[in-house]
Design an enzyme around this catalytic site. Structure first.
Site, short mmCIF file in Angstrom:
data_model
loop_
_atom_site.label_atom_id
_atom_site.label_comp_id
_atom_site.label_asym_id
_atom_site.label_seq_id
_atom_site.Cartn_x
_atom_site.Cartn_y
_atom_site.Cartn_z
N CYS A 96 18.76 40.67 22.16
CA CYS A 96 19.24 39.87 23.24
C CYS A 96 18.66 38.14 22.97
CB CYS A 96 18.97 40.10 24.54
SG CYS A 96 19.36 42.06 24.80
N HIS A 152 17.60 35.73 30.10
CA HIS A 152 16.42 36.05 29.15
C HIS A 152 15.95 35.23 27.99
CE1 HIS A 152 15.90 40.81 27.06
NE2 HIS A 152 14.98 40.11 27.44
#
Length: 574
Positions: A96, A152
């Site tokens: 990610c 994130h």
């Protein structure tokens, strides 16, 4: 090559059924033809900067889209791709944070210090504050910028938040993994907190709304309140289809015939996301943006195979540097494309969106130094050759070194125990431990166990630390040519040496207990300030909170145990 079949399928049987033929690349649900005669007109010229909608999905497997032959229904994505340009030589990162950081900065992760793992919720770490981000460059070009979805990229300081990194508005989660309805996220036993934010505030009032619906609705509201005469950039980073596997029941019912429960839930989430994209596209048309818009669709990494995803027939999965981890689904849909309804084999990497989109926006790139991305719009829109000829997938000096790697195996110029991967032209080199290396067929049959280890497994890789593939001729990475072509191995190792000389130190600080949501009103959010200074950078806590750490000693003792346990399950958590 030594292989053994655990159960069921064999590689020979899969070949006999045609699974490893090139036919899987052909669209299966939608033909590359326009259904509306009006759409055959020549594309309009760029009279003003286009509206840009960038859609990023989370953990969607390479096989999990209709035009790649999937059993999952994605009619909206299939149509948008068929009427635009499919990118079939498109690369992302295996997990990610690296993909998101490279999208936002246009730089390889070795140039931002984020080359190891992800940014975890309790780490005093975020996207380096000296980086000029993609939305900041678009703001300079006169764009209104908005983010909806998963960030994130760190949040320990307010300066790290999306609204401080170039976005005018933000609705979404700061961490990497939340419940789709409650927005709770646990980073270990007892370390749980709420994670849905509106701007820089906690959005408590939005709890209970399914995130895929919530995010699509927010995009529609943004478009409704903005003027199509003014350029807009919307970054839609869906949480879908990352775990936990949650979907409204009506979508699961569509896949009731699927024997594998995890695959059934996953398929429902993909189709739900597809309908969310349909609603966003409809809003672009309703509010007058569509004719001057560019829609980019991208996955962030390969699918997680033990959580429902499929990268078939590619090798590997999320968290690995095999093609199944780094080759992504990507396409561009826009009335502004000159040569549409086609498939492009131009080499494109996620870092390329930064210069490509800033150039489309007529922004200024002359004052941005050190970009690793290229402007690939001519390759996408006009079918010209891509300016990109190589991709550094990564160099991670902190990842567990391969047991059988050595400097000697790397011709004395590279320690092959180090995890690294690079593609140059048609060649791809991997060193160290590239990650789980099997080919996993579509997980739709009832007799597949929960983790689907019903597949072919390699055994010859256990004592290796160097692999070489001709990806153009062998996209499934079945034929290792490292012994036959030592000259190519050496050449690519020299490229790794070149890139490694430009790498900055890894930013991966120790976790800090002050980040615990209990200290922040029950929610994940910024917990350090400018006054804390560099003491926070090393993961140490100020004197004022050290007593609190002692009170939480049981959690602290458990943390080491669960970190070791989670190392084995890292790909499922990130």
């Amino acid at each position: 090559m030594a292989v053994y079949a655990l159960t069921g399928f064999s590689l020979v049987s899969l070949l006999s059924f045609g699974y490893l033929s090139w036919d899987w690349m052909k669209p299966s649900l939608v033909a590359d033809v326009a259904t509306d005669p009006m759409e055959k007109s020549l594309p309009p010229t760029f009279t003003r900067p286009p509206h840009i909608i960038f859609i990023l999905t989370d953990d969607q497997g390479y096989h999990d889209i209709g035009y790649h032959g999937s059993d999952i229904q994605t009619p909206t994505l299939d149509r948008l791709a068929a009427e635009g340009v499919k990118l079939e030589n498109y690369y992302i990162q295996p997990i990610c944070t690296p993909s998101r950081s490279q999208l936002i900065t246009g730089r390889y992760q070795i140039h931002t210090g984020l080359q190891h793992s992800i940014i975890r919720p309790r780490q005093p770490n975020c996207l380096p504050l000296d980086q000029v981000t993609l939305p900041q460059k678009l703001q300079e070009a006169g764009y209104s910028t908005h983010m909806v979805g998963k960030w994130h990229l760190g949040f320990y300081k307010k300066e790290c938040l999306p609204t401080r990194r170039g976005f005018d508005t933000f609705l979404g989660s700061l961490t990497g993994n939340v419940d789709y309805y409650t927005y709770d996220n646990c980073d270990g036993p007892g370390v749980c907190g709420y994670d849905l934010h509106e701007g820089e505030d906690v959005a408590w009032d939005q709890s209970g709304k399914y995130s895929t619906f919530l995010y699509a609705q927010r995009v529609s509201k943004i478009l409704a309140s903005h003027s199509p005469k003014e350029p807009i950039f919307i970054y839609v980073a869906f949480q879908a289809v990352h775990t936990p596997l949650q979907s409204p029941k009506e979508y699961i019912y569509r896949y009731r015939s699927m024997g594998n429960v995890a695959r059934r839930k996953y398929a429902a989430m993909v189709t739900c996301m597809d309908e969310a994209v349909k609603n966003i596209t409809w809003a672009l048309k309703k509010y007058g943006y569509y004719d001057n818009s560019v829609i980019v669709f991208s996955t962030d990494n390969g699918g997680q195979t033990f959580s429902g995803g499929s990268n078939w027939p590619l090798r590997g999965r999320k968290g690995t540097y095999w093609e199944g981890g780094v080759r992504g689904i990507g396409f561009v849909h826009s009335p502004l494309i000159k040569h549409k309804r086609r498939t492009s084999w131009a080499l494109v990497h996620i870092t390329d969106w930064y210069p490509t989109l800033v150039s489309l926006a007529r922004g200024n790139l002359s004052n941005v130094q050190g970009l690793d991305g290229y402007n690939v719009w001519p390759a996408i829109s006009e079918g010209k050759e891509s300016p990109r000829t190589e991709i550094l997938h990564n160099i991670d000096p902190l990842y567990n070194h391969a047991k059988y790697g050595s400097l000697e195996d790397g011709f004395g110029i590279w320690n092959t125990a180090v995890q690294a991967s690079i593609r140059v032209g048609e060649w791809k080199l991997l060193t160290g431990d590239p990650g789980y290396s099997d080919w996993i067929p579509p997980q739709t049959l009832t007799n597949f166990p929960g983790s689907w280890w019903n597949l072919e497994r390699l055994t010859d890789g256990l004592r290796k630390s160097v692999w070489l593939f001709n990806i153009t001729a062998d996209p499934y990475e079945r034929y290792d040519l490292s012994e036959q072509r030592p000259d190519v191995v050496r050449t690519l190792l020299m490229r790794l040496v070149h890139y490694n000389r430009t790498a900055i130190p890894v930013r991966y600080p120790a976790e800090n207990p002050r980040a615990h949501p209990d200290f922040n009103g029950g929610a994940w959010g910024p917990w350090a300030s400018e006054d804390d200074g560099e003491e926070w950078e090393g993961g140490r806590e100020p004197l004022k909170s050290r007593n609190k750490k002692k009170k939480k000693c049981k959690i602290c003792k458990l943390r080491s145990f669960f970190r070791k346990l989670n190392t084995r399950l890292m790909s499922n958590r990130i």
